[in-house]
Enzyme design. Structure first.
Site, PDB file in Angstrom:
ATOM      1  N   GLN A  53       0.838  -1.200   0.000  1.00 40.54           N
ATOM      2  CA  GLN A  53       0.000   0.000   0.000  1.00 40.54           C
ATOM      3  C   GLN A  53       0.873   1.250   0.000  1.00 40.54           C
ATOM      4  O   GLN A  53       1.734   1.417   0.859  1.00 40.54           O
ATOM      5  CB  GLN A  53      -0.927   0.055   1.205  1.00 40.54           C
ATOM      6  CG  GLN A  53      -1.885   1.241   1.050  1.00 40.54           C
ATOM      7  CD  GLN A  53      -2.758   1.493   2.245  1.00 40.54           C
ATOM      8  OE1 GLN A  53      -2.270   1.813   3.328  1.00 40.54           O
ATOM      9  NE2 GLN A  53      -4.051   1.345   2.056  1.00 40.54           N
ATOM     10  N   CYS A  83      -6.570   7.343   4.841  1.00 37.44           N
ATOM     11  CA  CYS A  83      -5.930   7.612   6.128  1.00 37.44           C
ATOM     12  C   CYS A  83      -6.098   9.077   6.512  1.00 37.44           C
ATOM     13  O   CYS A  83      -5.766   9.966   5.731  1.00 37.44           O
ATOM     14  CB  CYS A  83      -4.450   7.252   6.052  1.00 37.44           C
ATOM     15  SG  CYS A  83      -3.612   7.547   7.601  1.00 37.44           S
ATOM     16  N   GLY A 216      -9.342  -5.370   9.600  1.00 39.16           N
ATOM     17  CA  GLY A 216      -8.196  -4.656  10.146  1.00 39.16           C
ATOM     18  C   GLY A 216      -7.972  -5.020  11.595  1.00 39.16           C
ATOM     19  O   GLY A 216      -7.240  -5.959  11.919  1.00 39.16           O
ATOM     20  N   ARG A 217      -8.649  -4.305  12.487  1.00 37.41           N
ATOM     21  CA  ARG A 217      -8.386  -4.476  13.913  1.00 37.41           C
ATOM     22  C   ARG A 217      -8.714  -5.872  14.415  1.00 37.41           C
ATOM     23  O   ARG A 217      -7.982  -6.431  15.238  1.00 37.41           O
ATOM     24  CB  ARG A 217      -9.169  -3.417  14.701  1.00 37.41           C
ATOM     25  CG  ARG A 217      -8.581  -2.034  14.511  1.00 37.41           C
ATOM     26  CD  ARG A 217      -9.511  -0.939  14.964  1.00 37.41           C
ATOM     27  NE  ARG A 217     -10.679  -0.822  14.100  1.00 37.41           N
ATOM     28  CZ  ARG A 217     -11.571   0.158  14.170  1.00 37.41           C
ATOM     29  NH1 ARG A 217     -11.425   1.094  15.080  1.00 37.41           N
ATOM     30  NH2 ARG A 217     -12.589   0.202  13.338  1.00 37.41           N
TER      31      ARG A 217
HETATM   32  C1  LIG Z   1      -3.231   1.426  14.121  1.00 31.38           C
HETATM   33  C2  LIG Z   1      -3.917   1.479  12.781  1.00 31.38           C
HETATM   34  C3  LIG Z   1      -3.177   1.785  11.661  1.00 31.38           C
HETATM   35  C4  LIG Z   1      -3.791   1.823  10.409  1.00 31.38           C
HETATM   36  N1  LIG Z   1      -3.022   2.046   9.308  1.00 31.38           N
HETATM   37  C5  LIG Z   1      -3.588   1.952   8.075  1.00 31.38           C
HETATM   38  C6  LIG Z   1      -2.796   2.008   6.907  1.00 31.38           C
HETATM   39  O1  LIG Z   1      -1.568   2.117   6.954  1.00 31.38           O
HETATM   40  N2  LIG Z   1      -3.441   1.939   5.717  1.00 31.38           N
HETATM   41  C7  LIG Z   1      -4.800   1.781   5.616  1.00 31.38           C
HETATM   42  O2  LIG Z   1      -5.332   1.675   4.520  1.00 31.38           O
HETATM   43  N3  LIG Z   1      -5.566   1.711   6.714  1.00 31.38           N
HETATM   44  C8  LIG Z   1      -4.989   1.783   7.929  1.00 31.38           C
HETATM   45  N4  LIG Z   1      -5.766   1.661   9.046  1.00 31.38           N
HETATM   46  C9  LIG Z   1      -7.236   1.535   8.890  1.00 31.38           C
HETATM   47  C10 LIG Z   1      -7.631   0.076   8.737  1.00 31.38           C
HETATM   48  O3  LIG Z   1      -7.028  -0.491   7.593  1.00 31.38           O
HETATM   49  C11 LIG Z   1      -9.142  -0.054   8.574  1.00 31.38           C
HETATM   50  O4  LIG Z   1      -9.547   0.630   7.430  1.00 31.38           O
HETATM   51  C12 LIG Z   1      -9.900   0.494   9.771  1.00 31.38           C
HETATM   52  O5  LIG Z   1      -9.302   0.127  10.999  1.00 31.38           O
HETATM   53  C13 LIG Z   1     -11.345  -0.022   9.739  1.00 31.38           C
HETATM   54  O6  LIG Z   1     -11.378  -1.421   9.615  1.00 31.38           O
HETATM   55  P1  LIG Z   1     -11.493  -2.405  10.888  1.00 31.38           P
HETATM   56  O7  LIG Z   1     -12.731  -2.002  11.641  1.00 31.38           O
HETATM   57  O8  LIG Z   1     -11.598  -3.797  10.297  1.00 31.38           O
HETATM   58  O9  LIG Z   1     -10.266  -2.214  11.710  1.00 31.38           O
HETATM   59  C14 LIG Z   1      -5.177   1.590  10.293  1.00 31.38           C
HETATM   60  C15 LIG Z   1      -5.912   1.267  11.435  1.00 31.38           C
HETATM   61  C16 LIG Z   1      -5.292   1.194  12.672  1.00 31.38           C
HETATM   62  C17 LIG Z   1      -6.104   0.826  13.884  1.00 31.38           C
END
Ligand SMILES: Cc1cc2nc3c(=O)[nH]c(=O)nc-3n(C[C@H](O)[C@H](O)[C@H](O)COP(=O)(O)O)c2cc1C
Length: 325
Positions: A53, A83, A216-217
Site C-alpha cells: 500500500q 488515512c 483490520g483491527r
Molecule cells: C493502528 C492502525 C493503523 C492503520 N493504518 C492503516 C494504513 O496504513 N493503511 C490503511 O489503509 N488503513 C490503515 N488503518 C485503517 C484500517 O485499515 C481499517 O480501514 C480500519 O481500521 C477499519 O477497519 P477495521 O474495523 O476492520 O479495523 C489503520 C488502522 C489502525 C487501527
C-alpha cells in the site's frame, strides 16, 4: 496498519490463512523511491499474495514507487485514499484526496501504466461535509475510467476537522448500505468492504452484497480468527489452523530472524491475542509482554508461554470433567 503491522506480523498471519490477501501498512511513495527499500518494503516469500500500500498524490512518484514494488515481487499495488492522520493531511495524501478525485485517477492511471500487476484503491465514503453519493461514486467512476477494477471501501466518512485518527475509525457512523449500493450500481467492478467487521459471520454476511471483505483491527487483535478464513470464507475443506499449529509453523521463521539479530519482542508483539478467549490467554500475554522484551530473550520464552497455555487448558478440561454428572 501503520505502527501495528509489519512483515513479521504478515508471516504470522500467513501461517493461519493461505488464501487471504495481506496488505502492508501504508508506505509513502517518497520513502519507497528515496529511502532504505529493503527495510521499508522488503518481505518474505511466504507472504504471497501480498499487496503493497502506497501513500502519495504525485502521479510520477507513485508510478516509480509502484514499479519498485512490482520489482520487489508484490502481487498488487494499493493506493491509500483513506488515512486521516495529520501527517497525511499535510502531505496531501490519504483521506483528503477524496476531495481530489481527478488527481487520484491521474495517480492510478500513472501507476497502472507503470506496472503489470493490479493497482487498486482503498478509500472512504467521503470526508467532512461531502455527500457520499457524490464523493464515493465520483472517485470510483474516475478511477475506473483510469483502469482500476478493484476498490476497498472503508464504509464510513473521515472527518478531517476535529477528530483524531483513532476517533476517525469509530465516530463517523458506518454505512454498509452505501457500499452495497455501489456494488449493485457498478456490478463490473470488484468492491470490497471494510470497517467494523469483528467476526467471520459478519464478514460472511457481507459477501451477499460485495465481492470481498477486509479485516483490520479484528485480524490484528484476534489473529486466531484468520485460522478459520480458508475453511469458512474460501470453502477449503479441513483448512482450519489452530493457534498452537500457527505457533509451530511460525517458530522456524522466528528462529531464523532471531539468528539474524531481530529481537524476539518484534515478533511476539503480534502474537499477544493468539489465545484470546481461551484458557491461559492472560499468562500467554503476560509472559510474552514481560519476558520477550528482556535482552537476549529467545524461543525459550515462547516455550514457557506455550506451557502456561497448555497447563491452563488441562486445568480447564479437568474442571469440566469434574463438573460432569
Ligand atoms: C493502528 C492502525 C493503523 C492503520 N493504518 C492503516 C494504513 O496504513 N493503511 C490503511 O489503509 N488503513 C490503515 N488503518 C485503517 C484500517 O485499515 C481499517 O480501514 C480500519 O481500521 C477499519 O477497519 P477495521 O474495523 O476492520 O479495523 C489503520 C488502522 C489502525 C487501527
Amino acid at each position: 496498519m501503520m505502527d501495528w503491522t509489519d512483515r513479521h506480523c504478515r508471516v504470522l498471519h500467513r501461517t493461519l490463512t493461505q488464501r487471504a490477501r495481506l496488505y502492508t501498512e501504508m508506505v509513502t511513495a517518497q520513502a519507497v523511491v528515496h529511502g532504505d527499500r529493503e527495510r521499508l518494503i522488503g518481505f518474505d516469500g511466504v507472504e504471497h499474495p501480498v499487496a503493497l500500500q502506497l501513500g502519495g498524490s504525485d502521479p510520477a512518484l507513485l508510478a516509480q514507487a509502484a514499479r519498485i514494488g512490482e520489482d520487489f515481487g508484490y502481487d498488487e499495488i494499493n493506493l491509500n485514499v483513506g488515512c486521516p492522520s495529520d501527517r497525511v493531511k499535510s502531505g496531501s495524501f490519504g483521506a483528503c484526496l477524496m476531495r481530489e478525485p481527478q488527481r487520484v485517477a491521474d495517480c492510478m492511471a500513472a501507476m497502472g501504466a507503470a506496472v503489470r500487476i493490479p493497482t487498486t484503491v482503498k478509500c472512504r465514503l467521503g470526508v467532512d461535509e461531502q455527500d457520499p453519493d457524490i464523493s464515493l461514486f465520483t472517485l470510483v467512476d474516475l478511477c475506473a475510467q483510469a483502469g482500476v477494477k478493484t476498490f476497498i471501501v472503508h464504509a464510513r466518512k473521515a472527518w478531517l476537522q476535529g477528530l483524531s485518527p483513532k476517533e476517525n475509525r469509530t465516530v463517523p457512523p458506518l454505512d454498509y448500505g452505501r457500499v452495497h449500493r455501489l456494488k449493485a450500481q457498478r456490478p463490473d467492478l470488484a468492491i470490497l468492504i471494510n470497517g467494523g467487521l469483528e467476526t467471520l459471520d459478519q464478514a460472511i454476511d457481507q459477501l451477499a452484497f460485495v465481492d470481498g471483505v477486509m479485516l483490520g483491527r479484528a485480524a490484528y487483535h484476534t489473529p486466531a480468527l484468520l485460522g478459520r478464513v480458508d475453511a469458512e470464507l474460501f470453502g477449503v475443506a479441513g483448512a482450519q489452523v489452530g493457534a498452537f499449529e500457527a505457533v509451530d509453523a511460525y517458530r522456524p521463521y522466528m528462529a531464523r530472524k532471531l539468528a539474524q539479530g531481530a529481537p524476539l519482542a518484534a515478533m511476539t508483539r503480534h502474537m499477544l491475542g493468539l489465545f484470546n478467549a481461551q484458557p491461559g490467554a492472560r499468562s500467554w500475554r503476560r509472559i510474552l509482554t514481560v519476558d520477550a522484551a528482556k535482552p537476549g530473550a529467545g524461543l525459550e520464552v515462547l516455550d514457557r508461554a506455550l506451557s502456561a497455555v497448555a497447563s491452563a487448558r488441562a486445568d480447564a478440561e479437568d474442571y469440566l470433567l469434574q463438573a460432569l454428572p
